[in-house]
Design a protein around this motif. Sequence first.
Motif, PDB file in Angstrom:
ATOM      1  N   ALA A 139      32.683   2.802 -15.544  1.00 52.71           N
ATOM      2  CA  ALA A 139      32.804   2.635 -16.996  1.00 52.71           C
ATOM      3  C   ALA A 139      33.790   3.639 -17.590  1.00 52.71           C
ATOM      4  O   ALA A 139      34.601   3.291 -18.462  1.00 52.71           O
ATOM      5  N   ILE A 140      33.734   4.895 -17.116  1.00 53.31           N
ATOM      6  CA  ILE A 140      34.665   5.910 -17.622  1.00 53.31           C
ATOM      7  C   ILE A 140      36.097   5.539 -17.252  1.00 53.31           C
ATOM      8  O   ILE A 140      37.024   5.631 -18.077  1.00 53.31           O
ATOM      9  N   GLY A 141      36.303   5.119 -15.988  1.00 58.48           N
ATOM     10  CA  GLY A 141      37.642   4.719 -15.565  1.00 58.48           C
ATOM     11  C   GLY A 141      38.173   3.554 -16.378  1.00 58.48           C
ATOM     12  O   GLY A 141      39.335   3.555 -16.819  1.00 58.48           O
TER      13      GLY A 141
ATOM     14  N   ARG B 140      28.125   3.250 -11.659  1.00 53.15           N
ATOM     15  CA  ARG B 140      28.483   2.427 -12.820  1.00 53.15           C
ATOM     16  C   ARG B 140      29.088   3.269 -13.930  1.00 53.15           C
ATOM     17  O   ARG B 140      30.016   2.829 -14.632  1.00 53.15           O
ATOM     18  N   LEU B 141      28.558   4.497 -14.093  1.00 57.03           N
ATOM     19  CA  LEU B 141      29.116   5.383 -15.113  1.00 57.03           C
ATOM     20  C   LEU B 141      30.554   5.751 -14.781  1.00 57.03           C
ATOM     21  O   LEU B 141      31.424   5.776 -15.673  1.00 57.03           O
ATOM     22  N   ALA B 142      30.827   6.025 -13.505  1.00 55.00           N
ATOM     23  CA  ALA B 142      32.197   6.365 -13.098  1.00 55.00           C
ATOM     24  C   ALA B 142      33.143   5.194 -13.345  1.00 55.00           C
ATOM     25  O   ALA B 142      34.263   5.369 -13.855  1.00 55.00           O
TER      26      ALA B 142
ATOM     27  N   PHE C  76      37.217   2.720 -19.383  1.00 50.02           N
ATOM     28  CA  PHE C  76      37.429   3.161 -20.762  1.00 50.02           C
ATOM     29  C   PHE C  76      38.806   3.787 -20.924  1.00 50.02           C
ATOM     30  O   PHE C  76      39.551   3.451 -21.859  1.00 50.02           O
ATOM     31  N   PHE C  77      39.160   4.689 -20.022  1.00 50.41           N
ATOM     32  CA  PHE C  77      40.466   5.342 -20.134  1.00 50.41           C
ATOM     33  C   PHE C  77      41.601   4.360 -19.859  1.00 50.41           C
ATOM     34  O   PHE C  77      42.679   4.460 -20.466  1.00 50.41           O
TER      35      PHE C  77
END
Length: 440
Positions: free
Chosen positions: A43-45, A39-41, A47-48
């Motif tokens: 979310a980061i994707g 989920r963090l990966a 976000f960018f």
Amino acid sequence: MSLPTGNDAAEVRAKLAERRRSGLKRRHAAERRFRVFGRLAIAIGLFFLVALLYSVAGKGFTAFQQTTITLPITFSADVIDPDNQRRSDQNLLLTANYPLLVQDALAKTLGIDLANKAEMREAMRMISRSSRVELRDVVLKDPGVIGKTQDVRLLAAADIDSANKGQIDLSVPETSRRVSDQQLAWMNELKADGRLKTSFNTGFFTHGASSRPESAGIGVAFVGTLYMMGIVLVLSLPLGVASAIYLEEFAPKNRLTDVIEVNINNLAAVPSIVFGLLGLAVFIGFLGLPRSASLVGGLVLTLMTLPTIIIATRAALKAVPPSIRSAALGVGASKMQAVFHHVLPLAMPGILTGTIIGLARALGETAPLLLIGMVAFVADYPATPLDPATALPVQIYMWAGEAERAFVERTSAAIIVLLVFLILMNLTAVILRRRFERRW
């Protein structure tokens, strides 16, 4: 060996149960950590991605609006055709001093004395230098306008456009900005009279390259891109599909075909600039085709797209169950009939998907086109694929290197247009795959 009994057996069972619970806890903890990392990966994707889209849209959205100034232009015959020779010499209408007409209209509208050269220079800096072309086109379209006065909507200069859109900090001292206090006063006056307005920027989609950002557009680059994509589609689709069908269905499995397959897979991973070098050496250096032509760009992008289409087509053919081939051959069909009448139609969704993805990749390429000269300044629409042209990604590249601040928003706006086309092409591929895909 005697088995534990009584208290010893209960103690053993308790240890085994504790070990199982400990193992389950570790396994569940590992699964939770994996879900958190996943989920963090994501979310980061996201976000960018959102940051990229927000940055591009925030800077480029304003380019779809353009500031214009409407002036009462008097098409004086003394300026345009003082000797009344336009019937015998059409060049008079092309070379007339149209900026003088703008100067007279500005002086009349703003109440400026024509003898005040400093104020007239300030006022003329508010109008785009492309006004000469705009007035010339009005006269060429209807020479009967000579001697009359009519309102003409002219493009505002880039600095005035930026100031009107709020992109210039007007709170700083006058010496630190490119719009003077006098120009701001004139802008307010023109706004109050309804002569300074902001409207949809149709010129962004119809104009060609220009050194003036307010009159620059993607029209010429878009036509060049259409020429190239048409050439890529016409050449890469039949060649790629035919090659894939032969290699997958008809070619004998030997060392030669193994080498060909390995090289096709390698070509799909070759940097695109290498294809530009190949096109420069073969199509321009050896065959002598013109530089900066859509034909050369299309041929280079065809070479780059072919491996993608071949690989996708072979994968689609492999996905068709062997029972389809066996059934066709069992009822008397030839090998070619089995492939073209049964296997190929079932593989068509995957082939179309691979083709669209390959075209989408070609649409966004810039490096190979730079090497074959498509970075040239092209202001006129190409009539044929052999005429000088540029492409949308190359136009973005050229605008990104311009010093004028107003080119920033046009660069972002062109990126928005390119992204829209890429999204539509990929969306079409997804729809076709889901619409025609068959699960075995």
